[in-house]
Design a protein around this motif. Structure first.
Motif, mmCIF file in Angstrom:
data_model
loop_
_atom_site.group_PDB
_atom_site.id
_atom_site.type_symbol
_atom_site.label_atom_id
_atom_site.label_comp_id
_atom_site.label_asym_id
_atom_site.label_seq_id
_atom_site.Cartn_x
_atom_site.Cartn_y
_atom_site.Cartn_z
ATOM 1 N N UNK A 208 -32.951 -30.167 -20.046
ATOM 2 C CA UNK A 208 -33.385 -31.052 -20.944
ATOM 3 C C UNK A 208 -34.568 -32.871 -20.029
ATOM 4 N N UNK A 209 -33.005 -32.705 -19.149
ATOM 5 C CA UNK A 209 -32.935 -34.111 -18.625
ATOM 6 C C UNK A 209 -33.284 -34.038 -17.482
ATOM 7 N N UNK A 210 -33.658 -33.009 -17.026
ATOM 8 C CA UNK A 210 -33.553 -32.668 -15.666
ATOM 9 C C UNK A 210 -35.777 -32.758 -16.086
ATOM 10 N N UNK B 239 -28.422 -41.132 -27.794
ATOM 11 C CA UNK B 239 -27.738 -39.836 -27.485
ATOM 12 C C UNK B 239 -28.233 -38.861 -26.579
ATOM 13 N N UNK B 240 -29.653 -39.153 -25.705
ATOM 14 C CA UNK B 240 -29.930 -38.033 -25.151
ATOM 15 C C UNK B 240 -29.318 -37.618 -23.684
ATOM 16 N N UNK C 152 -25.207 -32.308 -24.775
ATOM 17 C CA UNK C 152 -24.782 -31.733 -25.132
ATOM 18 C C UNK C 152 -24.620 -30.863 -26.252
ATOM 19 N N UNK C 153 -25.802 -30.696 -27.066
ATOM 20 C CA UNK C 153 -26.275 -30.455 -27.618
ATOM 21 C C UNK C 153 -25.541 -30.776 -28.987
ATOM 22 N N UNK D 17 -20.441 -37.728 -30.826
ATOM 23 C CA UNK D 17 -19.309 -35.989 -30.111
ATOM 24 C C UNK D 17 -19.866 -35.190 -30.752
ATOM 25 N N UNK D 18 -18.853 -33.972 -30.625
ATOM 26 C CA UNK D 18 -18.864 -32.919 -31.476
ATOM 27 C C UNK D 18 -19.539 -32.952 -32.712
#
Ligand code: ADP
Ligand code: ZN
Ligand code: ZN
Length: 818
Positions: free
Chosen positions: A284-286, A309-310, A467-468, A677-678
């Motif tokens: 997504x960043x790419x 946080x994307x 990190x989804x 975080x997760x």
């Protein structure tokens, strides 16, 4: 043949001033060099040469300059153009831009106060005779005026000499004695490189059997490393090994231990290594990076719209890297430097000392140093991070500008002139340099998104967190109902208390947000939450205590304060509201075992106030952090499980046409601090208006819905982004004179612009420092010529200035007022 220069003086006069120079001087002088010139009766100013020519001024006899201060231009051609643009667009003088743009050290003038530099080490032998005299005089007298120095040396122009003394760090300027930015360095130790393998280690311990003290230190270091992954401080090792600093020093000298320094604000926490390799981007960043590059090829200003946080920062980092590889300079603009130690350290981790921080609060040497490094395109300041004033640095090879958190209103300078918007000025600066510009935000401004919609800007989007990690789960709690059911303690609903209790039990941290913005309290019915609105504008009315009135700040509408709520009839009209302090106090009662911290203007005043609180929260020394909108500024905390918004209504009811946009931005940003975080984070929003469309849009992340709805309202009421606004403030100490002057001016505006003129109206604080204030507002359609509008305003101003009875009334323009 006569020679003249036009110079920019650091004073609010409209025109450039002309001085005469000799033929010899004309050989040397170039635009962008500083000259010392006489001005007024006896003053000497530092001015910047804008142009050389041979036409004598018509209105006055040109005076000679005193001295040439530079050997080469210190202000670039582009800067001069940029200053002119700012002056023209924001309706101020180039001189005012000049004063704001350069560090005071480049602006010596006869009134400047000179102090000795307590920090400089002076090599007296390296001083010339006259320099030494000044140095000596400053040993006897702590402050000298430039004029006094002139007398001591019996010399008319001493500015070049003072310039040298500044460079030699012998003196400092009075108004420049700012708080010094010194990131604190902490000493850490680890085992020397030679002992990385187990065999080497065993051998080392063997060899140390004859040195029990030293082996004790090494063993203590092992122990510390076994219990914590964090870097080990020298001071902790001393304690653990119960040894002296000297014995650690000797181990360091023997290279058994290795010492390293980390700035306290750069310490990397648990699990994360210091790692200077760039992270590889996720798909997504790419994709976003690719879209940005395509848009850059079309030379478009580009908006990176990525949820909290994307991983926007990592995308910026890739771009920065690409531009510095090409030898270009990069400017990274942030709304407020004080709040961004986290970001600075992230960038420093990647780019080391290529990163320079520029801040108007830093002391003069540091600023001049950055200035000179940028001017020389030195690697040391190839990447400049700064708040809005960094725009004025003398860039030569500017390749890229990043405007992070572009929606932030603190990008707008409020006082004094130039009242520029750093994001908008940055776009102009980029076009002057032919460089690229990227705006980034999780919650773009109406203006920027409108420009995307109309294809003026390019667009890149990241709609999921890195990190989804899931976006936090949001819940709106109806305080009205909870109050009715008596399920509320102080300002805490039962739901919020439950969630805080659970988070504390899980060892998670909590952020509670309460914004007490503004001076005058809003009236709000504590039974139904109703807050009276202006019928003419889309804003809430503000309560004015002394007249017991409700007033609109944008038009002249007002009404008497009602005894009972207009909506539900209850006599429970509340004018107070509550702030962070009260929240903190209530927390002590509700959760006596939790550690509570508070982050607002009152607690962050001191030196490094922000850093202290941020660091302490990062280290998990604080369980619950209560704060104002400072909490929203892109902070990345790892362990926050819950974010609570104490009362969303104070934001929604703020008397400003941007209130709803701002509420959406603020609430989304604060919510974005949860669950990075997760584990999925939780957000509780307390409100009297749970069905308010903005709250619905926040909880469903419906940016587009918010945008459409707000755009419609802005269109209706002729506000930005479809219209421009110019706020005009009148100031004078005489109440009647001010009134007449403001009426006259506003009426003249009305003759030209009709009902696009609002006011004049007293601002809520109608007297500041004994000056009365009145505001008028002009709204003009975006497509209407700004130049023509300004000409009309200036014409009115000229007639106004010719009216004797209005003499002394100050007029302040604020273009694109925020
Ligand atoms: P944003 O600026 O969009 O709020 P950040 O850049 O702060 O997001 O990223 C959020 C977190 O995810 C940070 O801790 C960051 O280090 C991490 N992160 C982002 N992108 C990557 C990546 N490509 N690889 C590893 N970690 C990443
Ligand atoms: Zn009511
Ligand atoms: Zn109104």
């Amino acid at each position: 043949m006569q020679y003249f220069i036009n110079v920019v003086l650091p004073v609010p006069i409209e025109k450039l001033f002309t001085y005469s120079i000799s033929a010899a001087e004309a050989e040397i002088i170039k635009p962008g060099m500083r000259v010392a010139v006489p001005f007024g009766k006896s003053k000497i100013y530092t001015a910047v040469v804008a142009e050389l020519h041979q036409t004598p001024p018509e209105a006055y006899q040109a005076k000679d300059i005193e001295h040439i201060l530079d050997d080469y231009p210190v202000i670039t051609e582009i800067q001069l153009k940029f200053w002119k643009w700012i002056a023209q667009y924001y309706l101020c003088s180039v001189g005012e831009v000049f004063r704001a743009a350069v560090p005071g050290a480049l602006l010596l003038e006869s009134e400047t106060l000179i102090l000795r530099n307590e920090e400089g080490i002076v090599d007296e032998n390296a001083l010339k005779d006259d320099e030494y005299l000044v140095f000596e005089a400053l040993q006897h007298q702590s402050i000298l005026r430039v004029q006094e120095i002139s007398q001591i040396l019996n010399k008319k122009n001493v500015l070049p000499l003072l310039d040298r003394l500044l460079q030699k760090k012998v003196i400092v300027l009075k108004e420049e004695v700012f708080e010094q930015y010194k990131p604190k360095l902490v000493r850490y130790v680890k085992l020397g490189k030679a002992y990385s393998s187990e065999e080497d280690l065993a051998e080392l311990l063997n060899s140390l059997t004859r040195a029990p003290k030293q082996s004790q230190v090494v063993l203590a270091l092992f122990q510390l490393q076994a219990v914590s992954k964090k870097p080990i401080k020298v001071s902790d090792l001393e304690k653990a090994a119960n040894c002296s600093a000297a014995s650690i020093r000797s181990l360091i000298d023997k290279e058994i231990l290795e010492e390293y320094l980390i700035q306290t604000d750069r310490v990397v926490y648990e699990g994360e290594k210091e790692n200077s390799d760039l992270k590889s981007l996720n798909p997504y960043q790419e994709k976003a990076l690719k879209d940005i590059k395509i848009s850059f090829q079309e030379n478009k200003t580009t908006l990176l719209h990525g949820v909290t946080s994307s991983g926007k920062t990592e995308v910026y980092v890739k771009l920065i890297d690409a531009y510095i590889q090409q030898g270009k300079q990069v400017l990274y603009l942030l709304p407020e430097i004080a709040l961004t130690t986290q970001l600075i350290s992230r960038l420093q981790n990647y780019f080391g000392d290529k990163v320079a921080v520029f801040h108007s609060k830093y002391n003069v040497q540091e600023r001049v140093e950055v200035w000179n490094n940028v001017l020389g395109n030195k690697p040391k300041a190839q990447i400049v991070i700064g708040a809005r004033s960094a725009l004025f640095l003398p860039f030569y090879e500017l390749g890229l500008i990043i405007v992070d958190e572009e929606h932030e209103s603190s990008f707008k300078q409020y006082d004094p002139a130039p009242r520029y918007h750093a994001r908008d000025a940055a776009i102009v600066l980029a076009s002057l340099h032919g460089s690229k510009i990227l705006l980034g935000s999780a919650t773009p401004s109406m203006e920027s998104f409108y420009n995307v919609k109309t294809s003026k800007y390019g667009y890149a989007r990241i709609d999921r967190r890195y990190g989804d990690v899931l976006m936090p789960e949001m819940e709106i709690v109806d305080i009205k109902e909870q109050t009715r059911k008596k399920r509320i303690k102080g300002h805490f609903s039962e739901r919020l208390i439950e969630e805080i209790t659970e988070a504390l039990e899980l060892g998670e941290q909590i952020i509670l947000f309460q914004n007490r913005r503004g001076y005058a309290p809003i009236t709000e019915c504590s039974t139904c939450g109703h807050s009276p609105q202006c019928p003419n504008c889309d804003v809430s009315l503000t309560f004015h205590q002394h007249r017991k009135q409700l007033r609109c700040h944008y038009c002249s509408y007002h009404m008497a304060l009602q005894k009972a709520c207009l909506a539900c009839g209850s006599a429970t009209i509340d004018t107070k509201g509550f702030g962070t302090e009260q929240v903190e106090q209530e927390l002590h009662g509700l959760f006596p075992n939790a550690t509570v911290g508070r982050m607002d203007l009152d607690t962050t005043r001191g030196k490094h106030g922000y850093e202290r609180i941020i660091t302490s929260f990062e280290r998990q020394e604080i369980d619950i952090l209560v704060g104002t909108q400072m909490l929203t500024k892109g902070l990345d905390f790892r362990n926050v499980g819950l974010v609570g918004i104490m009362n969303a209504d104070t934001l929604l009811n703020f008397p400003d046409f941007r209130a709803h946009e701002r509420s959406f931005q603020l609430l989304t940003q604060v919510a974005g601090r949860a669950g990075r975080t997760q584990k999925r984070g939780k957000v509780i929003i307390q409100s009297y208006n749970p069905y308010h469309q903005i709250l619905q849009q926040v909880t469903t992340s419906d940016f587009k819905g918010m945008f459409q709805e707000q755009l419609y309202e802005r269109e209706q009421f002729k506000y930005p982004p479809i219209n421009r606004i110019i706020k005009i403030t009148f100031k004078h100490r005489d109440y009647n004179k001010l009134n007449e002057a403001a009426e006259w001016f506003t009426q003249s505006l009305r003759n030209v612009f009709g009902d696009n003129v609002l006011g004049p109206e007293y601002p809520p604080v109608s007297r500041i420092r004994n000056l009365y204030l009145k505001n008028a507002m002009l709204k003009i359609h975006k497509d209407y010529s700004l130049g023509r509008t300004k000409n009309s305003i200036k014409k009115i101003e000229h007639s106004f200035n010719a009216i004797a009875q209005f003499r002394g009334v100050r007029i302040i323009y604020n273009v694109d007022h925020i």
